[in-house]
Design an enzyme around this catalytic site. Structure first.
Site, PDB file in Angstrom:
ATOM      1  N   CYS B 118     -25.395-107.036  20.208  1.00 17.76           N
ATOM      2  CA  CYS B 118     -24.556-106.072  19.497  1.00 17.76           C
ATOM      3  C   CYS B 118     -23.123-106.545  19.686  1.00 17.76           C
ATOM      4  O   CYS B 118     -22.543-106.348  20.758  1.00 17.76           O
ATOM      5  CB  CYS B 118     -24.728-104.654  20.036  1.00 17.76           C
ATOM      6  SG  CYS B 118     -23.613-103.480  19.218  1.00 17.76           S
ATOM      7  N   CYS B 121     -20.497-103.345  19.938  1.00 15.71           N
ATOM      8  CA  CYS B 121     -20.458-102.406  21.063  1.00 15.71           C
ATOM      9  C   CYS B 121     -21.624-102.682  22.005  1.00 15.71           C
ATOM     10  O   CYS B 121     -21.637-103.709  22.678  1.00 15.71           O
ATOM     11  CB  CYS B 121     -20.437-100.962  20.573  1.00 15.71           C
ATOM     12  SG  CYS B 121     -21.589-100.612  19.231  1.00 15.71           S
ATOM     13  N   SER B 122     -22.597-101.810  22.069  1.00 15.32           N
ATOM     14  CA  SER B 122     -23.688-102.012  23.024  1.00 15.32           C
ATOM     15  C   SER B 122     -24.987-101.435  22.470  1.00 15.32           C
ATOM     16  O   SER B 122     -25.831-100.978  23.228  1.00 15.32           O
ATOM     17  CB  SER B 122     -23.344-101.347  24.354  1.00 15.32           C
ATOM     18  OG  SER B 122     -23.063 -99.979  24.144  1.00 15.32           O
ATOM     19  N   CYS B 123     -25.145-101.439  21.145  1.00 11.40           N
ATOM     20  CA  CYS B 123     -26.340-100.862  20.533  1.00 11.40           C
ATOM     21  C   CYS B 123     -27.582-101.614  20.988  1.00 11.40           C
ATOM     22  O   CYS B 123     -27.611-102.840  20.992  1.00 11.40           O
ATOM     23  CB  CYS B 123     -26.222-100.894  19.012  1.00 11.40           C
ATOM     24  SG  CYS B 123     -24.785 -99.970  18.431  1.00 11.40           S
TER      25      CYS B 123
END
Lengths: 110, 214
Positions: B118, B121-123
């Site tokens: 990702c 972000c941090s998906c």
């Protein structure tokens, strides 16, 4: 950090970066609670993933480097709650002062 | 190995050093967490028991959930076809509480290797596998995986042959990916239940390969 025209700091794909660190930590209770607050505030219709990210991204690169993951999340959740009117800045400040006065560790204050 | 710890300290059940007690000095952001939580409870937006239950729900999610799905896909062609068509619904039908998460499963074959990142972000498929590892959220992984995936994979100990195509999937808040790793030849004849033990978290992100259980 090189500036790239046409994209914001969080859009990191392709930016120069070093070795991947495999350091891992088990999440602390307060971090799990931050995660839960984001999920529950979203379920309650007070925010969503997009509004979480909008504040995180507006916090800028310095915050990304200086603050931990869930520190940034609670800053964003708090900001979202103020914007949506769940509570006011003054109420948050008052509550934070009360919490801080309870003790010097998380266990004492929670 | 990336996850080896170099000291002799005992490790927690998660395989990491024991975390220090929460008796360090109360931080500003911890104060904010307590304050936000209490205000939301006082104003009736959420309840204390909901917070407790949500933490339990997240703690119950682990890579073992994904491993169960992969093992079934390895042994049941019809299930695999359904999984590749609609991974979210197929996971829900199997009984996993993944919420509204949109999920796509991508299959590794002899000619294609998939890896998930990702960049924004941090998906991560957190509602199936639990919270992402720290490196997944790091600048280095987010930045480099889309431009030099073979080098990144090599750092994880995965060497992809030059004639195998590497596909990098960039997750978003609205779309999460899970890799269906290729079943190792040595696993032929192993039952579905035992096959799940071959499936590692990293193999479902694409930075690892399934391996015989130790």
């Amino acid at each position: 950090m090189t500036e790239f025209f046409g994209k914001r700091w969080h859009d990191m794909g392709g930016d120069p970066a070093g070795k991947i660190s495999y350091d891992q930590h088990d999440f602390a209770l307060w971090e799990k609670r931050v995660d839960a607050l984001m999920v529950l505030a979203s379920t309650a219709g007070l925010m969503n993933t997009d509004s979480l990210r909008r504040v995180l991204e507006d916090m800028g690169e310095e915050a990304y480097e200086a603050m931990s993951y869930y520190e940034r999340w609670i800053a964003s959740v708090g900001q979202n709650m103020i914007e949506v009117g769940a509570f006011s800045t003054a109420e948050l400040a008052r509550k934070m002062a009360q919490v801080k006065a309870r003790g010097s560790t998380y266990g004492d204050a929670t | 190995m990336p996850h080896d710890h170099q000291n002799d300290e005992p490790l927690s059940s998660s395989g990491h050093p024991f975390r220090a007690d929460d008796d360090t000095k109360l931080s500003y952001w911890q104060v904010m967490e307590i304050a936000v939580r209490e205000l939301l409870i006082e104003k009736g937006h959420i309840s204390a028991s909901q917070v407790h239950e949500q933490i339990n729900r997240m703690d119950a999610r682990s890579p073992a959930n994904g491993a169960t799905i992969v093992a079934r896909a390895w042994t049941d062609p019809q299930f695999k076809a359904a999984l590749l068509t609609n991974a979210g619904q197929t996971s829900r039908d199997m009984g996993f509480d993944i919420g509204p998460m949109q999920l796509i499963v991508v299959e590794n074959t002899n000619s294609v290797h998939n890896v998930v990142v990702c960049t924004l972000c941090s998906c991560y498929p957190r509602n199936l596998l639990g919270l992402p590892p720290d490196w997944y959220k790091s600048r280095a992984y987010r930045s480099r995986t889309v431009v030099e995936p073979r080098k990144v994979l090599s750092e994880f100990g995965v060497e992809i042959a030059p004639d195998v195509q590497v596909r990098v999937h960039d997750s978003t808040a609205d779309m999460r990916y899970l890799v269906l790793p290729a079943k190792p030849a040595e696993a032929n004849g192993v039952s579905e239940t035992l096959l799940a033990n071959w499936v590692t978290r990293d193999s479902m992100i694409g930075v690892g390969l399934p391996r015989a259980p130790v």
